[in-house]
Each structure stands twice: as structure tokens, then as C-alpha cells.
Design a protein around this motif. Structure first.
Motif, short mmCIF file in Angstrom:
data_model
loop_
_atom_site.label_atom_id
_atom_site.label_comp_id
_atom_site.label_asym_id
_atom_site.label_seq_id
_atom_site.Cartn_x
_atom_site.Cartn_y
_atom_site.Cartn_z
N ASN A 245 0.88 -1.17 0.00
CA ASN A 245 0.00 0.00 0.00
C ASN A 245 0.91 1.22 0.00
O ASN A 245 1.54 1.52 1.00
CB ASN A 245 -0.85 0.03 1.26
N SER A 246 0.96 1.91 -1.11
CA SER A 246 1.96 2.97 -1.24
C SER A 246 1.66 4.17 -0.34
O SER A 246 2.46 5.08 -0.25
CB SER A 246 2.09 3.40 -2.68
N ASP A 247 0.49 4.17 0.32
CA ASP A 247 0.19 5.28 1.24
C ASP A 247 0.03 4.80 2.68
O ASP A 247 -0.65 5.43 3.47
CB ASP A 247 -1.07 6.01 0.78
N ALA A 268 8.02 -5.13 1.84
CA ALA A 268 6.92 -4.16 1.93
C ALA A 268 7.31 -2.88 1.20
O ALA A 268 8.48 -2.54 1.11
CB ALA A 268 6.61 -3.86 3.38
N ASN A 269 6.31 -2.20 0.68
CA ASN A 269 6.55 -0.93 -0.02
C ASN A 269 5.53 0.06 0.51
O ASN A 269 4.41 0.13 0.01
CB ASN A 269 6.39 -1.16 -1.53
N VAL A 270 5.91 0.76 1.59
CA VAL A 270 4.96 1.61 2.31
C VAL A 270 5.56 3.00 2.52
O VAL A 270 6.72 3.24 2.20
CB VAL A 270 4.59 0.97 3.68
N ARG A 290 16.64 1.50 -2.64
CA ARG A 290 16.43 2.60 -3.59
C ARG A 290 15.07 2.52 -4.28
O ARG A 290 14.45 3.53 -4.60
CB ARG A 290 17.55 2.54 -4.64
N GLY A 291 14.58 1.29 -4.48
CA GLY A 291 13.32 1.11 -5.20
C GLY A 291 12.09 1.54 -4.41
O GLY A 291 10.99 1.65 -4.95
N LYS A 292 12.27 1.77 -3.12
CA LYS A 292 11.11 2.11 -2.28
C LYS A 292 10.84 3.61 -2.39
O LYS A 292 11.04 4.38 -1.44
CB LYS A 292 11.37 1.68 -0.85
N THR A 293 10.32 3.97 -3.53
CA THR A 293 10.17 5.39 -3.86
C THR A 293 9.15 6.09 -2.98
O THR A 293 9.16 7.31 -2.91
CB THR A 293 9.76 5.52 -5.33
N VAL A 294 8.27 5.33 -2.34
CA VAL A 294 7.23 5.98 -1.52
C VAL A 294 7.65 6.13 -0.06
O VAL A 294 6.96 6.80 0.71
CB VAL A 294 5.88 5.22 -1.61
N LEU A 295 8.76 5.53 0.32
CA LEU A 295 9.16 5.55 1.74
C LEU A 295 9.73 6.91 2.13
O LEU A 295 10.75 7.35 1.61
CB LEU A 295 10.21 4.45 1.99
C1 NAG Z 1 6.73 0.99 -4.59
O1 NAG Z 1 5.52 1.60 -4.96
C2 NAG Z 1 5.67 2.64 -5.90
C3 NAG Z 1 4.33 3.28 -6.09
O2 NAG Z 1 3.33 2.34 -6.24
C4 NAG Z 1 6.25 2.05 -7.20
O3 NAG Z 1 6.44 3.09 -8.13
C5 NAG Z 1 7.58 1.40 -6.86
O4 NAG Z 1 8.13 0.79 -8.01
C6 NAG Z 1 7.41 0.35 -5.79
N1 NAG Z 1 8.73 -0.15 -5.41
C7 NAG Z 1 8.95 -1.44 -5.09
C8 NAG Z 1 10.34 -1.80 -4.67
O5 NAG Z 1 8.06 -2.29 -5.15
#
Ligand code: NAG
Ligand code: NAG
Ligand code: NAG
Ligand code: NAG
Ligand code: NAG
Length: 384
Positions: A245-247, A268-270, A290-295
């Protein structure tokens, strides 16, 4: 029709007109007589005609002229929302006799005491229940789990005791549950993980114990999971790695969580993770990436985390980084100097080496970097 018949009919017609308009008041009265009686005798009088009920005047229309009341097109009361700051007493059981009630909000009175009356079990159409900021006590009734239309339940900031009824897991339309700031105890029912519609779950500041249910990871619409200030034990469920849940803000601070954090949680990607003030050990480097752009916020402070910070790959949106009072070693990654940080605290760890040069780090107070093994460079004294 004869003249005589007409004169005989007139009083009857007048009576019919009076009855269908609901009484002698001017205009069309919509208010159902039964509901009006409940409001006047069961609620207004129950609270000794307190001033908040000043607009509840017997010969006016409860649907059109009374504050805090709304009716459906048949004149049945569907909403009761009163700011009750100056009232004293218990919740009137008579409210249970408003069978069409959908929305009830009695909030903000330290004079509102006692338990939720059993008579409330009759309010099967409720979709909104707000008793926040009162002094209510006793258990959270099991029967709330039967209110299939409940969308929002707020019992926060009262003195409710006992455990959270597992029956609440049957509320399939619930979007917000706030039971925060009470005296609830016992373990959290895993059944709450079955409320797929849930967006906000607040159980903060209670005396809840036992583990965090792994079933919470099924709450795919969640954006607030606030379990802070309880006595929860065990480790963070590995299933929490499936939170995408990105939010979502996860706040588990001020509990008694222990042991290492399962590395699966790293999937998790929060938005925010707060594990501060627990007794968690081991690695947490996998929470970054680095990929956790929403954190944007990570708080690990006051635990026993022990890992090498040098190679942690920090997400580019990170604004708050609190890792103080742990056993974290290594150096601060150079990338830290480029992040849009608003606040940082890495004090009381085992960190060493030069604080990365960049736009921001030197602006923070030296205390945020103090009490490490051998950190140096601005805002601390220069490296030797
Ligand atoms: C995390 O979520 C964002 C927004 O949904 C997405 O752009 C990003 O690729 C995700 N990163 C990972 C590591 O899953
Ligand atoms: C409340 O008002 C009603 C109608 O004006 C009156 O009959 C009743 O005695 C009052 N009750 C209290 C407790 O003041
Ligand atoms: C009650 O409300 C109606 C509709 O808003 C209004 O026309 C009427 O004047 C009100 N009556 C009183 C007594 O306030
Ligand atoms: C984490 O929780 C603690 C205690 O509840 C609070 O003081 C702190 O500000 C939180 N951290 C973040 C990043 O919000
Ligand atoms: C934290 O965990 C350690 C080791 O497991 C234990 O000795 C200690 O008593 C715990 N501290 C608290 C405050 O629970």
C-alpha cells in the motif's frame, strides 16, 4: 351530497387533515410522532433539558427545526449528531428505540459516563458510530459486530475496558476503526484482518498484549495501522512483507516487540515505518532500498538493532531518518548527503567515519550525530 351531510363531514375532514399533518403546528410537520417522543422524553429530558437541546422545541418539526437531527423522507430520524460538551449522565437507552437511526455522534463530553446500553443492539441500520472523547467505560459490546452497514466506528479517548470483540471482524463495510486511547487489554483478534474494506485501524494507547496478527497483511486498502503504545510482544509478522500500500503508515512504536525482524518485511513498499521504543534486535538494512520510492520516514530508535549502515541503500524520498539508541555500526552512506532530509537522528550508535558532505546534513544539530564511536565532520568537529 346534502347540506346536512356536508356539515357532519366537516369536523371529520378537519380531524383527518390535522392527523395527517402530524399535529397543530403550522406548515407540514414531517417528524414521526414516535421518534419525536423518544427525542424529547428519552434524550432531551434524560439530559435534564441541557442547553444543547434548546432547538428541540415540542411544537416545531424535529426533522426541519432541531439541531443535530436528520430524517428520511418518511420523517423517521436517521441522524443524531449533538455536540454534547455540557451534558452529564449516561447514554440514553431510548436511542435504541429510533429504529431507522443510521448515524450517531455523541462526542466530546467528559460528563458522558457509563456503558454502551444493551438497547443499542437494536440499531441494526447504523453506519456511523462516534462516541469519541467521552468518559464511557465497560466493554465494547459484542453486538457491534452485527451492524452490517457500519462504515466508521470511533470509540477513541474513553475508558473502555476488556478485550476487542472478535465479532468486529464481521463488519465487511467498515473503513475506519478507532479504538485508540482506552484501557483495552487482551490480544488483538486476528479476525480483524478479515475486514477487507478497512482503510484506517487505530488501536493506539491501550494495554493490548500478545502478538501482532499476521492477518493484518490482508488489509490491502489500509493506509493507517497505528498500534503504538501497547504491550504487544513477539516479532513483526513476516506477512507484513506483502504490504504494497503505497500510502500506508505503520506505527508499532512503544510496544514490547523483540527478536529480529523477518527479512521478508523488507518486501513491503509503504510510506512510513515506526518501530521505535521496542526491543527489536538484529538487521534492519532490508527495510531501506532505492526502489522504495514511496518511503519517506523510518524510525528505528530505542531498540537493539545491530547492522552495518555503510551499505544501506537509502530511498530517494526519505525525509525522516531516526535510528538513535541502537547498536548500528559502519559509516553513514554518502548518498545521505543528497537526500531531501527534513530531520535525522543517528545518535547513540557505533557509527564511525566522515559525515557525508551535502546540502543538508551540516544544518542539523551536532546532537543528532553525537555519542557514536567515531563520526566526524560537519556538524561535528573535523575528522583527524
Ligand atoms: C513501490 O511503490 C511505488 C508506487 O506504487 C512504485 O512506483 C515502486 O516501483 C514500488 N517499489 C517497489 C520496490 O516495489
Ligand atoms: C424539561 O422540559 C420539559 C418541557 O419543557 C419539562 O416538562 C420537564 O420538567 C423538564 N425536565 C427537566 C429535568 O428539567
Ligand atoms: C422550521 O424550518 C422550516 C424549514 O427550514 C422553516 O420554514 C420554519 O420557519 C421553521 N420553523 C421554526 C419554528 O423555526
Ligand atoms: C515514531 O513514534 C514515536 C513515538 O510514538 C514518535 O515520537 C516519533 O515522532 C515517530 N517517528 C516518526 C518518524 O514519525
Ligand atoms: C530486551 O531483550 C533482551 C534480550 O532478549 C532482554 O534481556 C531484555 O530484558 C529486554 N528488555 C526489555 C525492556 O524488554
Amino acid at each position: 351530497m346534502t347540506k346536512q351531510a356536508q356539515t357532519q363531514l366537516q369536523p371529520l375532514l378537519l380531524l383527518i387533515v390535522l392527523l395527517s399533518s402530524g399535529g397543530l403546528s403550522s406548515g407540514q410537520e414531517l417528524c414521526n410522532a414516535h421518534d419525536k417522543n423518544i427525542l424529547l422524553l428519552g434524550i432531551k429530558e434524560h439530559f435534564n433539558n441541557a442547553s444543547v437541546f434548546a432547538t428541540w422545541i415540542p411544537d416545531t418539526d424535529c426533522c426541519q427545526n432541531w439541531s443535530g437531527i436528520q430524517c428520511n423522507s418518511d420523517g423517521r430520524v436517521i441522524m443524531l449528531a449533538v455536540t454534547i460538551a455540557d451534558i452529564v449522565g449516561g447514554i440514553p437507552p431510548a436511542i435504541g428505540d429510533l429504529p431507522f437511526l443510521e448515524f450517531i455522534a455523541l462526542s466530546g463530553s467528559s460528563g458522558l459516563t457509563g456503558t454502551i446500553p444493551l438497547a443499542f443492539a437494536k440499531l441494526a441500520n447504523l453506519n456511523h458510530l462516534d462516541f469519541s472523547l467521552n468518559q464511557l467505560s465497560g466493554p465494547i459490546p459484542d453486538f457491534l459486530g452485527q451492524f452490517k452497514n457500519l462504515d466508521d466506528i470511533d470509540l477513541s479517548s474513553n475508558a473502555f475496558t476488556g478485550s476487542i470483540p472478535a465479532s468486529l471482524g464481521r463488519l465487511t463495510k467498515l473503513r475506519t476503526m478507532n479504538l485508540g486511547s482506552n484501557q483495552l487489554s487482551g490480544s488483538i483478534p486476528p479476525a480483524l484482518g478479515g475486514i477487507k474494506s478497512l482503510i484506517q485501524l487505530y488501536l493506539y494507547s491501550n494495554a493490548l498484549s500478545g502478538p501482532i496478527p499476521g492477518s493484518f497483511a490482508q488489509l490491502r486498502n489500509l493506509n493507517e495501522l497505528d498500534l503504538r503504545q501497547n504491550q504487544l510482544t513477539g516479532s513483526i509478522p513476516a506477512s507484513f512483507g506483502s504490504f504494497k500500500n503505497s500510502d500506508l503508515n505503520i506505527d508499532l512504536s512503544f510496544n514490547r516487540l523483540s527478536g529480529p525482524t523477518p527479512s521478508a518485511f523488507g518486501n513491503a513498499n509503504v510510506t512510513a515505518i515506526n518501530l521505535s521504543n521496542n526491543n527489536i534486535t538484529g538487521d534492519a538494512s532490508f527495510l531501506f532500498g532505492r526502489g522504495k520510492t514511496v518511503l519517506t520516514a523510518v524510525d528505528l530508535s530505542n531498540n537493539h538493532f545491530q547492522f552495518d549502515f555503510s551499505s544501506v541503500d537509502l530511498p530517494r524520498g526519505l525525509k525522516k531518518l531516526y535510528i538513535s539508541h541502537n547498536l548500528i555500526f559502519g559509516s553513514l552512506p554518502g548518498r545521505l548527503g543528497q537526500l531531501p532530509l527534513k530531520d535525522i537522528d543517528v545518535s547513540f550508535n557505533q557509527l564511525c567515519g566522515q559525515i557525508p558532505v551535502g546540502r543538508r546534513l551540516k544544518q542539523f544539530s551536532p546532537a543528532k550525530f553525537s555519542n557514536n564511536k567515531c563520526l566526524c565532520g560537519l556538524p561535528l568537529p573535523a575528522c583527524k
